[in-house]
Write a protein that holds these residues in place. Structure first.
Motif, PDB file in Angstrom:
ATOM      1  N   THR A  40       0.834  -1.201   0.000  1.00 55.96           N
ATOM      2  CA  THR A  40       0.000   0.000   0.000  1.00 55.96           C
ATOM      3  C   THR A  40       0.868   1.250   0.000  1.00 55.96           C
ATOM      4  O   THR A  40       0.633   2.196  -0.768  1.00 55.96           O
ATOM      5  N   MET A  41       1.874   1.241   0.840  1.00 58.01           N
ATOM      6  CA  MET A  41       2.745   2.414   0.939  1.00 58.01           C
ATOM      7  C   MET A  41       3.504   2.641  -0.365  1.00 58.01           C
ATOM      8  O   MET A  41       3.619   3.767  -0.848  1.00 58.01           O
ATOM      9  N   VAL A  42       4.041   1.559  -0.946  1.00 61.66           N
ATOM     10  CA  VAL A  42       4.813   1.708  -2.186  1.00 61.66           C
ATOM     11  C   VAL A  42       3.926   2.226  -3.312  1.00 61.66           C
ATOM     12  O   VAL A  42       4.306   3.133  -4.058  1.00 61.66           O
ATOM     13  N   VAL A  43       2.738   1.658  -3.428  1.00 54.17           N
ATOM     14  CA  VAL A  43       1.817   2.118  -4.473  1.00 54.17           C
ATOM     15  C   VAL A  43       1.455   3.585  -4.250  1.00 54.17           C
ATOM     16  O   VAL A  43       1.379   4.364  -5.196  1.00 54.17           O
ATOM     17  N   ALA A  44       1.247   3.952  -2.998  1.00 54.71           N
ATOM     18  CA  ALA A  44       0.913   5.346  -2.698  1.00 54.71           C
ATOM     19  C   ALA A  44       2.028   6.284  -3.161  1.00 54.71           C
ATOM     20  O   ALA A  44       1.773   7.333  -3.754  1.00 54.71           O
ATOM     21  N   TRP A  45       3.280   5.901  -2.907  1.00 55.21           N
ATOM     22  CA  TRP A  45       4.396   6.742  -3.352  1.00 55.21           C
ATOM     23  C   TRP A  45       4.465   6.790  -4.872  1.00 55.21           C
ATOM     24  O   TRP A  45       4.759   7.822  -5.464  1.00 55.21           O
ATOM     25  N   ARG A  46       4.165   5.697  -5.529  1.00 56.20           N
ATOM     26  CA  ARG A  46       4.193   5.707  -6.993  1.00 56.20           C
ATOM     27  C   ARG A  46       3.113   6.605  -7.555  1.00 56.20           C
ATOM     28  O   ARG A  46       3.262   7.176  -8.629  1.00 56.20           O
ATOM     29  N   ARG A  47       2.012   6.734  -6.806  1.00 59.79           N
ATOM     30  CA  ARG A  47       0.866   7.514  -7.293  1.00 59.79           C
ATOM     31  C   ARG A  47       0.726   8.845  -6.553  1.00 59.79           C
ATOM     32  O   ARG A  47      -0.351   9.416  -6.509  1.00 59.79           O
ATOM     33  N   VAL A  48       1.838   9.326  -6.017  1.00 54.45           N
ATOM     34  CA  VAL A  48       1.759  10.514  -5.167  1.00 54.45           C
ATOM     35  C   VAL A  48       1.151  11.710  -5.890  1.00 54.45           C
ATOM     36  O   VAL A  48       0.531  12.572  -5.259  1.00 54.45           O
ATOM     37  N   ALA A  49       1.289  11.728  -7.204  1.00 51.14           N
ATOM     38  CA  ALA A  49       0.727  12.851  -7.960  1.00 51.14           C
ATOM     39  C   ALA A  49      -0.794  12.913  -7.836  1.00 51.14           C
ATOM     40  O   ALA A  49      -1.406  13.964  -8.060  1.00 51.14           O
ATOM     41  N   GLU A  54      -7.050  17.523   0.420  1.00 48.54           N
ATOM     42  CA  GLU A  54      -7.782  17.546   1.683  1.00 48.54           C
ATOM     43  C   GLU A  54      -7.409  16.313   2.509  1.00 48.54           C
ATOM     44  O   GLU A  54      -7.469  15.177   2.017  1.00 48.54           O
ATOM     45  N   PRO A  55      -6.990  16.485   3.758  1.00 50.77           N
ATOM     46  CA  PRO A  55      -6.468  15.365   4.554  1.00 50.77           C
ATOM     47  C   PRO A  55      -7.406  14.165   4.680  1.00 50.77           C
ATOM     48  O   PRO A  55      -6.948  13.024   4.607  1.00 50.77           O
ATOM     49  N   GLU A  56      -8.692  14.414   4.872  1.00 49.37           N
ATOM     50  CA  GLU A  56      -9.598  13.284   5.047  1.00 49.37           C
ATOM     51  C   GLU A  56      -9.780  12.518   3.753  1.00 49.37           C
ATOM     52  O   GLU A  56      -9.837  11.289   3.729  1.00 49.37           O
ATOM     53  N   ARG A  57      -9.763  13.230   2.637  1.00 50.14           N
ATOM     54  CA  ARG A  57      -9.839  12.565   1.316  1.00 50.14           C
ATOM     55  C   ARG A  57      -8.556  11.777   1.064  1.00 50.14           C
ATOM     56  O   ARG A  57      -8.575  10.690   0.489  1.00 50.14           O
ATOM     57  N   ALA A  58      -7.448  12.340   1.502  1.00 50.96           N
ATOM     58  CA  ALA A  58      -6.163  11.651   1.332  1.00 50.96           C
ATOM     59  C   ALA A  58      -6.166  10.341   2.125  1.00 50.96           C
ATOM     60  O   ALA A  58      -5.681   9.304   1.664  1.00 50.96           O
ATOM     61  N   ARG A  59      -6.713  10.385   3.295  1.00 49.12           N
ATOM     62  CA  ARG A  59      -6.796   9.185   4.130  1.00 49.12           C
ATOM     63  C   ARG A  59      -7.664   8.119   3.441  1.00 49.12           C
ATOM     64  O   ARG A  59      -7.298   6.947   3.362  1.00 49.12           O
ATOM     65  N   MET A  60      -8.787   8.530   2.914  1.00 46.89           N
ATOM     66  CA  MET A  60      -9.661   7.580   2.218  1.00 46.89           C
ATOM     67  C   MET A  60      -8.980   7.023   0.965  1.00 46.89           C
ATOM     68  O   MET A  60      -9.166   5.868   0.597  1.00 46.89           O
ATOM     69  N   TRP A  61      -8.194   7.887   0.330  1.00 45.41           N
ATOM     70  CA  TRP A  61      -7.444   7.457  -0.870  1.00 45.41           C
ATOM     71  C   TRP A  61      -6.508   6.312  -0.517  1.00 45.41           C
ATOM     72  O   TRP A  61      -6.379   5.340  -1.256  1.00 45.41           O
ATOM     73  N   LEU A  62      -5.848   6.418   0.635  1.00 45.16           N
ATOM     74  CA  LEU A  62      -4.944   5.357   1.074  1.00 45.16           C
ATOM     75  C   LEU A  62      -5.712   4.065   1.326  1.00 45.16           C
ATOM     76  O   LEU A  62      -5.236   2.977   0.986  1.00 45.16           O
ATOM     77  N   PHE A  63      -6.869   4.168   1.958  1.00 46.18           N
ATOM     78  CA  PHE A  63      -7.650   2.955   2.205  1.00 46.18           C
ATOM     79  C   PHE A  63      -8.126   2.338   0.890  1.00 46.18           C
ATOM     80  O   PHE A  63      -8.248   1.129   0.781  1.00 46.18           O
ATOM     81  N   GLY A  64      -8.371   3.180  -0.099  1.00 46.70           N
ATOM     82  CA  GLY A  64      -8.727   2.651  -1.413  1.00 46.70           C
ATOM     83  C   GLY A  64      -7.580   1.856  -2.015  1.00 46.70           C
ATOM     84  O   GLY A  64      -7.779   0.793  -2.609  1.00 46.70           O
ATOM     85  N   ILE A  65      -6.354   2.371  -1.845  1.00 44.24           N
ATOM     86  CA  ILE A  65      -5.182   1.640  -2.337  1.00 44.24           C
ATOM     87  C   ILE A  65      -5.013   0.335  -1.564  1.00 44.24           C
ATOM     88  O   ILE A  65      -4.720  -0.717  -2.140  1.00 44.24           O
ATOM     89  N   ALA A  66      -5.218   0.410  -0.253  1.00 44.50           N
ATOM     90  CA  ALA A  66      -5.103  -0.801   0.576  1.00 44.50           C
ATOM     91  C   ALA A  66      -6.107  -1.848   0.115  1.00 44.50           C
ATOM     92  O   ALA A  66      -5.807  -3.037   0.069  1.00 44.50           O
ATOM     93  N   ARG A  67      -7.296  -1.390  -0.230  1.00 46.08           N
ATOM     94  CA  ARG A  67      -8.298  -2.329  -0.714  1.00 46.08           C
ATOM     95  C   ARG A  67      -7.820  -2.994  -2.004  1.00 46.08           C
ATOM     96  O   ARG A  67      -8.062  -4.184  -2.229  1.00 46.08           O
ATOM     97  N   GLY A  68      -7.127  -2.251  -2.822  1.00 41.79           N
ATOM     98  CA  GLY A  68      -6.578  -2.822  -4.050  1.00 41.79           C
ATOM     99  C   GLY A  68      -5.587  -3.942  -3.760  1.00 41.79           C
ATOM    100  O   GLY A  68      -5.569  -4.960  -4.447  1.00 41.79           O
ATOM    101  N   THR A  69      -4.772  -3.751  -2.741  1.00 38.23           N
ATOM    102  CA  THR A  69      -3.822  -4.811  -2.391  1.00 38.23           C
ATOM    103  C   THR A  69      -4.555  -6.051  -1.890  1.00 38.23           C
ATOM    104  O   THR A  69      -4.128  -7.179  -2.133  1.00 38.23           O
ATOM    105  N   LEU A  70      -5.683  -5.842  -1.216  1.00 35.98           N
ATOM    106  CA  LEU A  70      -6.487  -6.981  -0.761  1.00 35.98           C
ATOM    107  C   LEU A  70      -7.071  -7.740  -1.948  1.00 35.98           C
ATOM    108  O   LEU A  70      -7.147  -8.970  -1.926  1.00 35.98           O
ATOM    109  N   LEU A  71      -7.488  -7.014  -2.966  1.00 34.88           N
ATOM    110  CA  LEU A  71      -8.024  -7.671  -4.153  1.00 34.88           C
ATOM    111  C   LEU A  71      -6.943  -8.501  -4.838  1.00 34.88           C
ATOM    112  O   LEU A  71      -7.198  -9.618  -5.286  1.00 34.88           O
ATOM    113  N   ASN A  72      -5.728  -7.954  -4.921  1.00 35.76           N
ATOM    114  CA  ASN A  72      -4.627  -8.727  -5.492  1.00 35.76           C
ATOM    115  C   ASN A  72      -4.355  -9.964  -4.650  1.00 35.76           C
ATOM    116  O   ASN A  72      -4.106 -11.059  -5.162  1.00 35.76           O
TER     117      ASN A  72
END
Lengths: 168, 219
Positions: A40-49, A54-72
């Motif tokens: 999740t962290m690595v993908v987040a850094w790759r997609r930092v752009a 907004e901080p709360e949206r950023a937090r949700m964005w991370l959970f969305g990425i985490a969900r992607g890792t769960l799907l994989n």
């Protein structure tokens, strides 16, 4: 990558990493969760752009990425991340470990739901998200999330033999 | 208002979690930053499952030979892949995928000998195998269809920097290039996994990490 984005992502990841780890642990267990957190962290850094400002949206964005890792992970993909070694094997004991079978029947009932319904229930009741936040993590319109949640609870009431609440 | 009994049951069913030292998590954030941009040269063999790319032709090159005539720049992390594959997308865009093997424990520890054994085995196999002829593209297309069905709000596309990446978009937003890239990636992945399984490699211990990168699109 701008320094501002770098700083924002560092701050967002640092603030959310414990909750992200818990979110992942609840779904894949304590052994696999650190690797998914690392991914999740690595993908987040790759997609930092794409990091929301907004901080709360950023937090949700991370959970969305985490969900992607769960799907994989669910598709059978397994990656071991050296950076996860920092955490793997160094997590503490269960904060207030319930008996092993506590909640098992309910977890089984959730697992028997349609996966899309089950995840809404988990996000709300296991991870503490508001329904609107759960919708954001899942990439759903809020109305769709509400509908799935209502259906899920209806099916769970039947499965668990729990009546609707009364009172006022 | 009487609290819903079901809500209490659901909340009480959450699996227990374990806290990690905040300092360790902070160090992970820093380490992930280094991993996120492919810059660091890594020594040794990493096995990683590649991202998906779709191309109409596939060339297998054992021994880490760079292909695509230098059109694609790879960071130091992928300077010495044990294999690399070049292919062309339906649009004519050229792409390349490189794989590295990563053992659990990273670059330290006794696993590195085993990692190098796996690497040598894979290199030998790749140098004597007509991958283009053996890839099961039909199975790969079925895999992609299954993935789309299971993850209707997420898909894989070639990102703005040329890397194949996961995005929170509908699969229907993929281009023909994106889809072909993903199909070939799945086919390559399956082929590598099948071989590793046949060789007795424990896939719970070893993973293949791959990068799929496409040349820049001319403006």
């Amino acid at each position: 990558m701008s320094r501002a984005a770098d700083a924002r992502l560092t701050a967002t990841l640092t603030a959310a990493s414990s909750d992200l780890l818990s979110y992942l642990q609840r779904r894949v267990g304590t052994d696999d969760a650190p690797d998914l957190l690392g991914e999740t962290m690595v993908v987040a850094w790759r997609r930092v752009a794409e990091l929301p400002i907004e901080p709360e949206r950023a937090r949700m964005w991370l959970f969305g990425i985490a969900r992607g890792t769960l799907l994989n992970h669910a598709r059978g993909e397994r990656r071991r991340w050296a950076l996860a070694d920092r955490v793997r094997g160094h997590v503490g004991t269960d904060a207030a470990a319930p008996p092993a079978d506590a909640g098992a029947e309910v977890r089984d009932a959730i697992a028997r739901l349609d996966p899309e319904l089950a995840e809404v229930v988990r996000l709300v009741h296991w991870d503490g998200f508001a329904l609107a936040e759960a919708a954001e993590v899942l990439g759903l319109p809020p109305s769709t999330a509400r509908g799935r949640y209502a259906r899920a609870k209806e099916e769970l009431r039947v499965a668990l033999g729990v009546g609707a609440s009364t009172g006022g | 208002m009487t609290r819903d009994t079901l809500d209490d049951l659901l909340a009480g069913s959450a699996p227990a979690t374990r806290d990690a030292d905040p300092a360790l998590l902070r160090s992970m954030v820093t380490a992930a930053r280094g991993e996120g941009a492919p810059k660091r040269a890594r020594h040794g063999l990493r096995v990683g499952l590649g991202l998906g790319l779709g191309l109409t032709t596939l060339l297998a090159a054992g021994g880490g030979v760079a292909i695509a005539g230098g059109l694609i720049e790879w960071g130091p992390r992928y300077e010495n892949p044990y294999n690399a594959f070049a292919f062309t997308l339906p649009s004519g865009r050229e792409c390349e995928t490189r794989f590295i093997v990563e053992a659990s424990g990273g670059d330290e520890g006794p696993d590195q000998d085993a990692a190098r054994d796996i690497e040598r085995s894979l290199q030998a196999w790749l140098q004597t195998t007509d991958l283009q002829g053996s890839l099961n593209m039909e199975r790969a297309r079925r895999d992609v269809a299954d993935i789309d069905a299971q993850s209707p709000d997420q898909t894989v596309v070639i990102g703005p920097d040329g890397w194949l990446m996961d995005v929170p978009q509908l699969p229907s937003t993929r281009t023909a290039d994106d889809l072909q890239a993903l199909v070939i990636d799945r086919a390559l992945r399956s082929e590598l996994l099948d071989h590793m399984t046949a060789e007795g490699v424990d896939l719970h211990v070893w993973s293949i990490i791959g990068g799929v990168k496409c040349a820049a699109v001319a403006p």
